[in-house]
Enzyme design. Structure first.
Site, PDB file in Angstrom:
ATOM      1  N   ASN A 177     -31.757 -44.784 -44.537  1.00  0.00           N
ATOM      2  CA  ASN A 177     -31.485 -44.359 -43.158  1.00  0.00           C
ATOM      3  C   ASN A 177     -32.463 -45.053 -42.201  1.00  0.00           C
ATOM      4  O   ASN A 177     -33.672 -45.070 -42.456  1.00  0.00           O
ATOM      5  CB  ASN A 177     -31.681 -42.849 -43.012  1.00  0.00           C
ATOM      6  CG  ASN A 177     -30.645 -42.050 -43.789  1.00  0.00           C
ATOM      7  OD1 ASN A 177     -30.148 -42.490 -44.824  1.00  0.00           O
ATOM      8  ND2 ASN A 177     -30.319 -40.885 -43.290  1.00  0.00           N
ATOM      9  N   LEU A 178     -31.915 -45.579 -41.119  1.00  0.00           N
ATOM     10  CA  LEU A 178     -32.735 -46.314 -40.151  1.00  0.00           C
ATOM     11  C   LEU A 178     -33.020 -45.441 -38.937  1.00  0.00           C
ATOM     12  O   LEU A 178     -32.294 -44.479 -38.664  1.00  0.00           O
ATOM     13  CB  LEU A 178     -32.003 -47.586 -39.701  1.00  0.00           C
ATOM     14  CG  LEU A 178     -31.487 -48.481 -40.830  1.00  0.00           C
ATOM     15  CD1 LEU A 178     -30.721 -49.671 -40.247  1.00  0.00           C
ATOM     16  CD2 LEU A 178     -32.636 -48.965 -41.703  1.00  0.00           C
ATOM     17  N   TRP A 184     -28.883 -28.443 -38.320  1.00  0.00           N
ATOM     18  CA  TRP A 184     -27.865 -28.343 -39.378  1.00  0.00           C
ATOM     19  C   TRP A 184     -28.500 -28.130 -40.759  1.00  0.00           C
ATOM     20  O   TRP A 184     -29.540 -28.715 -41.073  1.00  0.00           O
ATOM     21  CB  TRP A 184     -27.060 -29.645 -39.432  1.00  0.00           C
ATOM     22  CG  TRP A 184     -26.024 -29.730 -38.355  1.00  0.00           C
ATOM     23  CD1 TRP A 184     -26.084 -29.166 -37.112  1.00  0.00           C
ATOM     24  CD2 TRP A 184     -24.771 -30.436 -38.423  1.00  0.00           C
ATOM     25  NE1 TRP A 184     -24.956 -29.476 -36.405  1.00  0.00           N
ATOM     26  CE2 TRP A 184     -24.129 -30.254 -37.177  1.00  0.00           C
ATOM     27  CE3 TRP A 184     -24.137 -31.200 -39.405  1.00  0.00           C
ATOM     28  CZ2 TRP A 184     -22.883 -30.800 -36.899  1.00  0.00           C
ATOM     29  CZ3 TRP A 184     -22.899 -31.755 -39.125  1.00  0.00           C
ATOM     30  CH2 TRP A 184     -22.273 -31.548 -37.884  1.00  0.00           C
ATOM     31  N   HIS A 195     -27.298 -40.005 -36.056  1.00  0.00           N
ATOM     32  CA  HIS A 195     -28.000 -39.638 -37.278  1.00  0.00           C
ATOM     33  C   HIS A 195     -29.078 -38.601 -36.931  1.00  0.00           C
ATOM     34  O   HIS A 195     -29.282 -38.267 -35.774  1.00  0.00           O
ATOM     35  CB  HIS A 195     -28.629 -40.883 -37.917  1.00  0.00           C
ATOM     36  CG  HIS A 195     -27.620 -41.824 -38.503  1.00  0.00           C
ATOM     37  ND1 HIS A 195     -27.296 -43.019 -37.925  1.00  0.00           N
ATOM     38  CD2 HIS A 195     -26.852 -41.734 -39.628  1.00  0.00           C
ATOM     39  CE1 HIS A 195     -26.379 -43.635 -38.666  1.00  0.00           C
ATOM     40  NE2 HIS A 195     -26.093 -42.887 -39.701  1.00  0.00           N
ATOM     41  N   TYR A 217     -17.295 -43.632 -46.752  1.00  0.00           N
ATOM     42  CA  TYR A 217     -18.120 -44.692 -46.149  1.00  0.00           C
ATOM     43  C   TYR A 217     -18.915 -45.418 -47.228  1.00  0.00           C
ATOM     44  O   TYR A 217     -18.910 -46.660 -47.319  1.00  0.00           O
ATOM     45  CB  TYR A 217     -19.041 -44.035 -45.117  1.00  0.00           C
ATOM     46  CG  TYR A 217     -20.178 -44.860 -44.583  1.00  0.00           C
ATOM     47  CD1 TYR A 217     -19.943 -45.990 -43.804  1.00  0.00           C
ATOM     48  CD2 TYR A 217     -21.509 -44.476 -44.816  1.00  0.00           C
ATOM     49  CE1 TYR A 217     -21.001 -46.724 -43.284  1.00  0.00           C
ATOM     50  CE2 TYR A 217     -22.561 -45.202 -44.291  1.00  0.00           C
ATOM     51  CZ  TYR A 217     -22.310 -46.324 -43.532  1.00  0.00           C
ATOM     52  OH  TYR A 217     -23.368 -47.047 -43.022  1.00  0.00           O
ATOM     53  N   LYS A 269     -18.477 -49.431 -48.725  1.00  0.00           N
ATOM     54  CA  LYS A 269     -19.571 -50.406 -48.734  1.00  0.00           C
ATOM     55  C   LYS A 269     -19.854 -50.914 -50.146  1.00  0.00           C
ATOM     56  O   LYS A 269     -20.113 -52.093 -50.358  1.00  0.00           O
ATOM     57  CB  LYS A 269     -20.838 -49.755 -48.167  1.00  0.00           C
ATOM     58  CG  LYS A 269     -20.785 -49.504 -46.674  1.00  0.00           C
ATOM     59  CD  LYS A 269     -20.904 -50.823 -45.947  1.00  0.00           C
ATOM     60  CE  LYS A 269     -21.172 -50.622 -44.475  1.00  0.00           C
ATOM     61  NZ  LYS A 269     -21.934 -51.704 -43.899  1.00  0.00           N
ATOM     62  N   LYS A 324     -32.429 -32.988 -29.156  1.00  0.00           N
ATOM     63  CA  LYS A 324     -32.380 -31.521 -29.076  1.00  0.00           C
ATOM     64  C   LYS A 324     -33.735 -30.940 -28.664  1.00  0.00           C
ATOM     65  O   LYS A 324     -33.801 -30.040 -27.826  1.00  0.00           O
ATOM     66  CB  LYS A 324     -31.967 -30.934 -30.431  1.00  0.00           C
ATOM     67  CG  LYS A 324     -30.483 -31.073 -30.734  1.00  0.00           C
ATOM     68  CD  LYS A 324     -30.173 -30.386 -32.057  1.00  0.00           C
ATOM     69  CE  LYS A 324     -28.710 -30.501 -32.422  1.00  0.00           C
ATOM     70  NZ  LYS A 324     -28.383 -29.765 -33.652  1.00  0.00           N
ATOM     71  N   GLY A 369     -21.541 -57.370 -35.663  1.00  0.00           N
ATOM     72  CA  GLY A 369     -22.281 -56.152 -35.303  1.00  0.00           C
ATOM     73  C   GLY A 369     -23.627 -56.466 -34.668  1.00  0.00           C
ATOM     74  O   GLY A 369     -24.506 -55.608 -34.609  1.00  0.00           O
TER      75      GLY A 369
END
Ligand SMILES: NC(=O)c1ccc[n+]([C@@H]2O[C@H](COP(=O)([O-])OP(=O)(O)OC[C@H]3O[C@@H](n4cnc5c(N)ncnc54)[C@H](OP(=O)(O)O)[C@@H]3O)[C@@H](O)[C@H]2O)c1
Length: 322
Positions: free
Chosen positions: A169-170, A206, A183, A140, A144, A191, A14
């Site tokens: 969260n990155l 959202w 994300h 997910y 992990k 947006k 990755g």
């Protein structure tokens, strides 16, 4: 024993992704000379034979396993089976091949999505198993988390030096700005930027704005992973975070202000909120290998918005291609 990056053969699965590219930069900056970055089109890590051939070819001393199927709430809801299968399969194959290459050290990227939906805040590593994850990202997160069990079991049975980190969260430059799979931070930036250009009166987001999240700038995350690769050799999982919490409402207001959008925020409550609260306890990373986040949130956001605006044309053009 501290890893000598200058002498190590390093494999970064990755390594061309959002986090991976930054990890490769960090490794180079810290003296790594030999870094292999397999692409999924050449080596499908869900394929056991292809993974074995990769390890036999590269003979790594150090593996950072960052390859994964990743996405926001929408992508997790649409592809829960794929997220579970691919992340389990890649993990099974990579951990097994790293075990066979007996001297290889392995650092695995987990995720905050592995934590129970209602873990006490801040999330402590010891609470990882005290409940089921939030439903939209459970497949997910559990795939992990299963790799943590495998890493610890391999250490116990085979003496494998496998360590596992759980980043929050990155966000940052080179993130995924595709609204179908992104994300929350890149989605909001895109947006608000589009609404500003179109002189729109409102932007729809959202959920109801109440959930909280923590965010770690991607350079900090990369530094934490390399710190662990060099200096952390224990079986206990370690959180990687920045140690703060912000509500979606406050996040939206902050990003709108930074982008320059002054219209209304409309919350689409038919869309899921995701986990109610998220914030990591970051004590263990500081104690075990001296990691602390360095980039302030407003600074990180400003850099990310600037990067998006610089690359907006090519991102939109890429999406328009059939
Ligand atoms: N982004 C976040 O907020 C976040 C938070 C916590 C943890 N993490 C973890 O950090 C890691 C990196 O995430 P990211 O956001 O950088 O994701 P990303 O940009 O989507 O990168 C994922 C990488 O995985 C590779 N990959 C996917 N499927 C593969 C396959 N079948 N075989 C080989 N390679 C495959 C892709 O390679 P190609 O480019 O060659 O297709 C891609 O480079 C993941 O393990 C993720 O779980 C991310």
């Amino acid at each position: 024993m501290a890893m000598d990056l200058g002498k190590a053969r390093v494999l970064v699965t990755g390594g061309s992704g959002f986090l991976g590219a930054q990890v490769v930069d960090e490794l180079r900056a810290r003296g790594a000379q030999y870094i292999a970055v397999p692409r999924s089109r050449d080596v499908d890590l869900t394929d056991q034979r292809a993974t074995r051939q990769l390890f036999e070819r590269e003979r790594p001393d150090l593996v950072l396993h960052l390859a994964a199927k990743v996405g926001g709430i929408g992508a997790n809801q649409k592809l829960p089976g794929t997220f579970f299968r691919d992340n389990m399969a890649m993990g099974l194959n990579v951990l097994e091949e790293a075990r066979r290459a007996a001297s290889a050290k392995l650092v695995v990227a987990g995720t905050i999505c592995a934590y129970p939906k209602f873990a006490p805040v801040p999330f402590r590593e010891d609470d990882l198993w005290n409940g089921y994850p939030e439903e939209t990202n459970a497949p997910y997160g559990i795939a992990k988390k299963a790799l943590l069990v495998m890493a610890q079991a391999y250490r116990q049975e085979f003496g494998s030096n496998f360590v596992m980190l759980f980043p929050v969260n990155l966000y940052g430059p080179r993130d995924n700005f595709d609204l179908e799979t992104s994300h929350v931070i890149p989605a909001m930036i895109r947006k608000f930027d589009a609404a500003l250009s179109a002189s729109a009166t409102h932007v729809t987001l959202w959920g109801d704005g109440s959930p909280t999240r923590e965010f770690l700038y991607v350079d900090d995350a990369a530094r934490g992973l390399v710190d662990a690769a060099v200096a952390y050799d224990d079986p206990e999982p370690v959180n990687l975070g920045a140690g703060f919490e912000i509500s979606m409402l406050d996040l939206a207001k902050l990003i709108a202000a930074k982008v320059g959008f002054r219209g209304d925020l409309v919350w689409d409550t038919a869309r899921p909120n995701g986990q109610p609260r998220r914030m990591l306890d970051v004590t263990r990373a500081a104690e075990r290998f001296g990691f602390r986040a360095q980039i302030g949130f407003e600074e990180g956001l400003a850099r990310t918005i600037a990067w998006y605006r610089e690359h907006r044309q090519e991102i939109l053009a890429r999406e328009d291609r059939p």
